[in-house]
Each structure stands twice: as C-alpha cells, then as structure tokens.
Design a protein around this motif. Structure first.
Motif, short mmCIF file in Angstrom:
data_model
loop_
_atom_site.label_atom_id
_atom_site.label_comp_id
_atom_site.label_asym_id
_atom_site.label_seq_id
_atom_site.Cartn_x
_atom_site.Cartn_y
_atom_site.Cartn_z
N ARG A 65 41.43 40.20 46.07
CA ARG A 65 40.98 41.31 46.91
C ARG A 65 40.08 42.26 46.14
O ARG A 65 39.10 42.77 46.67
CB ARG A 65 42.19 42.08 47.46
CG ARG A 65 42.92 41.36 48.58
CD ARG A 65 43.91 42.29 49.26
NE ARG A 65 45.06 42.59 48.41
CZ ARG A 65 45.53 43.81 48.18
NH1 ARG A 65 44.96 44.87 48.72
NH2 ARG A 65 46.59 43.98 47.40
N HIS A 69 35.42 43.32 46.17
CA HIS A 69 34.83 44.66 46.29
C HIS A 69 33.99 45.05 45.08
O HIS A 69 33.47 46.17 45.02
CB HIS A 69 35.92 45.71 46.52
CG HIS A 69 36.70 45.49 47.77
ND1 HIS A 69 36.10 45.25 48.98
CD2 HIS A 69 38.04 45.46 48.00
CE1 HIS A 69 37.03 45.08 49.91
NE2 HIS A 69 38.21 45.19 49.33
N PHE A 150 31.09 48.96 42.02
CA PHE A 150 32.04 48.44 43.01
C PHE A 150 31.93 49.29 44.27
O PHE A 150 31.30 50.35 44.28
CB PHE A 150 33.47 48.44 42.46
CG PHE A 150 33.92 49.76 41.86
CD1 PHE A 150 34.16 50.87 42.67
CD2 PHE A 150 34.12 49.87 40.50
CE1 PHE A 150 34.59 52.07 42.12
CE2 PHE A 150 34.54 51.08 39.94
CZ PHE A 150 34.77 52.18 40.76
N ASP A 151 32.56 48.80 45.34
CA ASP A 151 32.63 49.52 46.60
C ASP A 151 33.83 50.46 46.55
O ASP A 151 34.97 50.05 46.81
CB ASP A 151 32.76 48.50 47.74
CG ASP A 151 32.82 49.16 49.12
OD1 ASP A 151 33.13 50.37 49.20
OD2 ASP A 151 32.57 48.45 50.11
N ALA A 154 36.09 50.91 49.65
CA ALA A 154 36.94 49.75 49.93
C ALA A 154 38.11 49.67 48.95
O ALA A 154 39.24 49.38 49.34
CB ALA A 154 36.11 48.47 49.86
N ILE A 155 37.84 49.95 47.68
CA ILE A 155 38.92 49.92 46.68
C ILE A 155 39.93 51.02 46.96
O ILE A 155 41.15 50.82 46.86
CB ILE A 155 38.34 50.01 45.26
CG1 ILE A 155 37.65 48.69 44.91
CG2 ILE A 155 39.42 50.37 44.24
CD1 ILE A 155 37.02 48.65 43.54
N GLU A 158 42.08 49.84 49.92
CA GLU A 158 42.97 48.70 49.68
C GLU A 158 44.02 48.95 48.62
O GLU A 158 45.11 48.37 48.67
CB GLU A 158 42.15 47.47 49.28
CG GLU A 158 41.37 46.89 50.42
CD GLU A 158 41.50 45.37 50.46
OE1 GLU A 158 42.51 44.81 49.99
OE2 GLU A 158 40.53 44.76 50.94
#
Lengths: 196, 196
Positions: A65, A69, A150-151, A154-155, A158
């Motif tokens: 996962r 990202h 990185f995004d 999104a991190i 999540e």
C-alpha cells in the motif's frame, strides 16, 4: 581545528555516511529501532514538545500500500528496503505538554491553543527530530534513505489520521550494491555563513 | 542492544548534552564554527538542496538589534551568549541545484519552478540542517540553546531579505552556572512508534 567528537564517530554519522538507494537482505530488528529511538529521543525540541511519530511498515500488505503512494522513482527502493518508516508530525502534541515540559505546563494554553500555531511548531520540531532519527540510524551502523517524493494526502489517509502530517519516508538497512550516487558537492562556508 | 556509535559520542551528542540557558565568557571562534559546518554540511537533504543559511551575530550593535526582536524570556540569554547564530531557509535554493545535484540537474525546473514548492522544501530541509547544526555544536564540545520565540518578520527584515525565512536563533558557548533545567521526560517508544 579538531572537534570534541572522535573522528570515527564523525565519519560514521556524517563524513562517510551516505544516503542508500539499495540494501542487503539483512533485517532491521525491533531492538535496533528501539536503540535508535532511545538515543535520539533526547534531541532538543521547543518546550520538549517532541511531536515526531513513527510508523514502521513491516507487513507485506502495508508495504504494498505504501509503495503505491510513492513517487515512481522511489518505488523500487521502498519495495526492497529491509525496513521502511513513515515519519509524521503530531499536530495535537500539546495534549502531552504538561507532562513533557513540567517547567512551564501553561505552554499548552499560552502558545498552542490554536491549531495553526501547533501545525507550524509540529512541522518544524518534528523535522528536527527526523534529522536526529537519521543520525540515529547511522549511529546504529545502518544507512538511511530519506524520501519526500510521495502522495502525502494518500499516506496520511491510509497510515495516519487528520491530526498527523507525514514528513518523510525513510528506508533503513545495510547498504547494498551501488547503494549511493557519487558524493555531491557542498556549498562552501563562505556561501552559507555571513557575519554581522 | 548496542549501537555502532561509541558510548562517549552518544553521551556527547544526545544523552548528556543539554540545551544551555547560561554560558561562560569563553568565546566561540570562527574556526570552531567552520569545523562545525565542515562536518554537518554532509547531512542529507532532498536533492542535496542544502537550503540552510547562517548569520553569525558578532558585533555588539547587531546583537542589540537582535535581542530587541526576541521574546522577553529569551532576551537575557541571547544578550549574554558568547555567539548567537540566526538559522534561515533560502527559498531560492533552486538556483544552486544544477551544481549541487549533478545527478539530475533538471530538478530545478521539474520540481522547484514555483515559489510555494520551494518554500515548503526549504522549510523542511533547512530544519533538518538546523538539527544537524545543533548536533555539530555539541560535536564541538559546546552547548546549543535553540530558540523559536522571536519576531520572525522583524528578524527577516533586519538581518535577512524576502527570500530568506528565519527558522531559529541558536545561542552557542560553554554552559555556565545553572545552565539547564532538569531533564524533562521523554515519550516512551510505544507512545511514539507503531507498526503496521
């Protein structure tokens, strides 16, 4: 001019230490991370606020996962590093301040009653602690590979929550083959330091 | 679990090092600051952007101007420290990137063509370097007294320019009498680290 720090330690932490992009298979144990934390937790922060929080990504499912990202150029190393840590700033650190800074327990309300002030302080002070953590990884004889590509939204969604802002993702392990770029140049003292 | 870093170095940099609020009269020389810089300049930053800039406040006139912009609780120590450094982030660091990161000289335009992106990156990466600098001050056998309580806009106007954002002011010297508060508690490993 010699420093008080011995030369081997200077090499280990700064002069010979390098950001690693490949790693051996040797695992990084919980005990190693605990030893790193138990050293670098003493690094100074404003009002001892210590807002850094760490998520160790150990399961294959979580790793997958996370890799999704990361920026494309960071995916292969994030997928293969023995251990990956998400470093985040806790924007609600003020709840702990009366315990963490008993010299002035009112700091929680005097300076940090507003969220924007907390976010500013948490961002700066967690970044200081991220640097102490990188130094600590090196102190453990390991290489760090810090990444900011990185995004983040999104991190955060999540792996964290609305009160925790991701600062960086750090690959950790023993350096593998061709682990580092050639050392890039640094600015000279006179380019960085002025005196008034 | 032992670290690769020797125990004396662990004490010097983290375990026994303390933020100092009083100092002896012993001066801090240019050579000492150069030795600190020449060690910590190797600390990692994204794309080797190394956006930290340092203003050493050495003249009595400049010291007086700086003290006036510090929060009241920081004035006495800022007035009496042997050396005071303003640490700032250079938001125009991208101009140096083709030299500083020859592996990918296009980074300047691909990632940092917009000022907000540069300010974000400079803030984070200069903060990492500020932490390396604090570690370096300790490596020199000196104590650091980092402070964020000041009028940032006034310090920027008087000592920097619109492209440089002050991050912190650091008092530097040998600790004096009653230099530090008792060590404040730290969060436990389990309060800071989670595993997924």
């Amino acid at each position: 001019m010699s420093l008080a720090l011995d030369s081997a330690a200077q090499d280990l932490l700064f002069r010979e230490a390098r950001t690693a992009n490949t790693f051996t298979d040797e695992p990084v144990s919980e005990e190693q991370v605990q030893a790193i934390y138990d050293l670098v937790k003493f690094g100074p922060t404003a009002f001892n606020q210590t807002p850094l929080r760490i998520v160790l990504v150990r399961s294959a499912e979580a790793r997958e996962r996370l890799v999704a990202h990361m920026a494309e150029g960071n995916r292969a190393k994030t997928a293969t590093a023995p251990l990956v840590a998400i470093l985040a700033a806790d924007n609600e650190f003020h709840e702990e301040l009366p315990t963490l800074f008993p010299a002035f327990p009112q700091a929680k309300d005097v300076f940090f009653s507003e969220r924007p002030a907390r976010e500013n302080a948490a961002g700066l002070n967690a970044a200081l602690q991220a640097a102490y953590f990188i130094v600590g990884v090196r102190a453990a004889g390991l290489a760090a590979g810090p990444m900011t590509g990185f995004d983040g939204a999104a991190i955060q969604k999540e792996f964290l929550d609305g009160d925790h802002t991701p600062l960086m993702v750090v690959n950790i392990g023993k350096p593998g083959e061709d682990a580092s770029y050639p050392r890039s140049p640094r600015l000279s003292y006179d380019e960085v330091v002025t005196t008034v």
